[in-house]
Design a protein around this motif. Structure first.
Motif, PDB file in Angstrom:
ATOM      1  N   GLU A   1      31.844  52.115  38.835  1.00 39.64           N
ATOM      2  CA  GLU A   1      33.133  52.810  38.707  1.00 39.64           C
ATOM      3  C   GLU A   1      33.847  52.885  40.049  1.00 39.64           C
ATOM      4  N   GLU A   2      33.123  53.168  41.114  1.00 43.78           N
ATOM      5  CA  GLU A   2      33.737  53.217  42.451  1.00 43.78           C
ATOM      6  C   GLU A   2      34.252  51.843  42.874  1.00 43.78           C
ATOM      7  N   ILE A   3      33.515  50.797  42.529  1.00 44.33           N
ATOM      8  CA  ILE A   3      33.988  49.436  42.829  1.00 44.33           C
ATOM      9  C   ILE A   3      35.286  49.161  42.074  1.00 44.33           C
ATOM     10  N   ARG A   4      35.329  49.525  40.793  1.00 44.37           N
ATOM     11  CA  ARG A   4      36.568  49.336  40.007  1.00 44.37           C
ATOM     12  C   ARG A   4      37.741  50.093  40.624  1.00 44.37           C
ATOM     13  N   GLN A   5      37.488  51.326  41.044  1.00 47.64           N
ATOM     14  CA  GLN A   5      38.554  52.126  41.648  1.00 47.64           C
ATOM     15  C   GLN A   5      39.067  51.480  42.933  1.00 47.64           C
ATOM     16  N   GLN A   6      38.155  51.012  43.774  1.00 45.40           N
ATOM     17  CA  GLN A   6      38.584  50.394  45.026  1.00 45.40           C
ATOM     18  C   GLN A   6      39.292  49.070  44.782  1.00 45.40           C
ATOM     19  N   MET A   7      38.793  48.280  43.823  1.00 46.66           N
ATOM     20  CA  MET A   7      39.468  47.021  43.500  1.00 46.66           C
ATOM     21  C   MET A   7      40.853  47.299  42.922  1.00 46.66           C
ATOM     22  N   SER A   8      40.985  48.339  42.128  1.00 46.95           N
ATOM     23  CA  SER A   8      42.298  48.734  41.601  1.00 46.95           C
ATOM     24  C   SER A   8      43.263  49.050  42.736  1.00 46.95           C
ATOM     25  N   GLN A   9      42.766  49.710  43.769  1.00 50.50           N
ATOM     26  CA  GLN A   9      43.602  50.031  44.931  1.00 50.50           C
ATOM     27  C   GLN A   9      44.007  48.751  45.660  1.00 50.50           C
ATOM     28  N   ILE A  10      43.092  47.816  45.802  1.00 53.40           N
ATOM     29  CA  ILE A  10      43.393  46.562  46.501  1.00 53.40           C
ATOM     30  C   ILE A  10      44.487  45.787  45.784  1.00 53.40           C
ATOM     31  N   ILE A  11      44.388  45.680  44.451  1.00 55.41           N
ATOM     32  CA  ILE A  11      45.344  44.843  43.715  1.00 55.41           C
ATOM     33  C   ILE A  11      46.536  45.620  43.168  1.00 55.41           C
ATOM     34  N   GLY A  12      46.469  46.943  43.215  1.00 51.90           N
ATOM     35  CA  GLY A  12      47.586  47.740  42.718  1.00 51.90           C
ATOM     36  C   GLY A  12      47.705  47.719  41.199  1.00 51.90           C
ATOM     37  N   GLN A  13      46.569  47.580  40.526  1.00 47.97           N
ATOM     38  CA  GLN A  13      46.535  47.538  39.056  1.00 47.97           C
ATOM     39  C   GLN A  13      45.312  48.294  38.588  1.00 47.97           C
ATOM     40  N   GLU A  14      45.469  49.128  37.577  1.00 50.20           N
ATOM     41  CA  GLU A  14      44.330  49.823  36.995  1.00 50.20           C
ATOM     42  C   GLU A  14      43.485  48.811  36.218  1.00 50.20           C
ATOM     43  N   LEU A  15      42.186  48.803  36.466  1.00 52.37           N
ATOM     44  CA  LEU A  15      41.288  47.872  35.789  1.00 52.37           C
ATOM     45  C   LEU A  15      40.541  48.582  34.673  1.00 52.37           C
ATOM     46  N   ASP A  16      40.242  47.835  33.599  1.00 54.34           N
ATOM     47  CA  ASP A  16      39.563  48.449  32.463  1.00 54.34           C
ATOM     48  C   ASP A  16      38.096  48.710  32.792  1.00 54.34           C
ATOM     49  N   GLU A  17      37.460  49.554  31.992  1.00 55.14           N
ATOM     50  CA  GLU A  17      36.092  49.992  32.280  1.00 55.14           C
ATOM     51  C   GLU A  17      35.065  48.877  32.170  1.00 55.14           C
ATOM     52  N   ASN A  18      35.413  47.767  31.556  1.00 57.92           N
ATOM     53  CA  ASN A  18      34.477  46.641  31.436  1.00 57.92           C
ATOM     54  C   ASN A  18      34.654  45.588  32.523  1.00 57.92           C
ATOM     55  N   PHE A  19      35.586  45.815  33.444  1.00 58.41           N
ATOM     56  CA  PHE A  19      35.731  44.898  34.578  1.00 58.41           C
ATOM     57  C   PHE A  19      34.482  44.994  35.434  1.00 58.41           C
ATOM     58  N   SER A  20      34.024  43.840  35.935  1.00 59.58           N
ATOM     59  CA  SER A  20      32.817  43.824  36.740  1.00 59.58           C
ATOM     60  C   SER A  20      33.040  42.961  37.980  1.00 59.58           C
ATOM     61  N   LEU A  21      32.695  43.503  39.142  1.00 56.94           N
ATOM     62  CA  LEU A  21      32.810  42.805  40.409  1.00 56.94           C
ATOM     63  C   LEU A  21      31.504  42.976  41.173  1.00 56.94           C
ATOM     64  N   PHE A  22      30.942  41.837  41.612  1.00 57.11           N
ATOM     65  CA  PHE A  22      29.746  41.847  42.439  1.00 57.11           C
ATOM     66  C   PHE A  22      30.169  41.511  43.865  1.00 57.11           C
ATOM     67  N   LEU A  23      29.758  42.341  44.785  1.00 57.78           N
ATOM     68  CA  LEU A  23      30.180  42.209  46.180  1.00 57.78           C
ATOM     69  C   LEU A  23      29.310  41.212  46.925  1.00 57.78           C
TER      70      LEU A  23
END
Length: 192
Positions: free
Chosen positions: A48-70
């Motif tokens: 969830e924290e990764i989604r929130q930070q990625m949302s901030q980077i791209i300026g778009q709210e991401l859905d709860e099923n978005f997945s990003l591996f760092l």
């Protein structure tokens, strides 16, 4: 100039000239993106924290099923659009000034590069940037270590084999691979 005006100019003209207000604004946005990516890549976070930070980077709210591996890096951030249920694996690098669209349920493998900028061929004008979007339609699967060049659209349901360099559009429902990527087969042949 505000960010939306910059994004419109990029979309309309596709060319940015050195020492202009647009380039200065792009540099400011890029500085912010690098800072946010550094923060994202140097901490330990929940999904969830990764989604929130990625949302901030791209300026778009991401859905709860978005997945990003760092780790993940982008050199602009604000010109990325991500659909629902998308997965981005570790080590990906997005150069999104020209625009990156990732369709619903797309899968992006490790170490993928999505590039949207070319420099001018004329050696005296190499500071001129030519921008063109990369579009991944719905349910695309981009294999590990793929590079997709500016102006390429990958059609829905298509697969790009690992290690490929994609220089031209990929038709829907196909499998491509190689350097430059070429048709390997149609998806329907693999589903029999």
């Amino acid at each position: 100039m505000e960010l939306q005006g910059l994004l419109r100019e990029i979309a309309e003209k596709g060319v940015l000239y050195p020492n202009t207000e647009a380039i200065q604004m792009m540099d400011e946005v890029s500085n912010e993106a690098r800072e946010l990516c550094m923060k994202l890549n140097t901490g330990v976070y929940t999904d969830e924290e990764i989604r929130q930070q990625m949302s901030q980077i791209i300026g778009q709210e991401l859905d709860e099923n978005f997945s990003l591996f760092l780790p993940f890096t982008t050199d602009f951030g604000k010109n990325i659009r991500i659909g629902k249920d998308a997965v981005i694996n570790s080590g990906c690098r997005f150069q999104d000034q020209g625009g990156i669209t990732i369709g619903d349920q797309s899968l992006i493998g490790h170490n993928v590069v999505l590039a949207t900028i070319n420099h001018d061929y004329d050696p005296d004008n190499r500071g001129i940037l030519h921008l063109a979007p990369v579009v991944l339609k719905e349910k695309t699967w981009i294999g590990s270590n793929v590079t997709i060049l500016p102006g390429v659209t990958v059609g829905e349901n298509s697969v790009v084999a690992a290690g490929s360099v994609v220089t031209k559009d990929v038709a829907p429902n196909t499998i491509v691979g190689g350097n430059p990527a070429k048709l390997i087969s149609h998806l329907e042949d693999k589903l029999k």
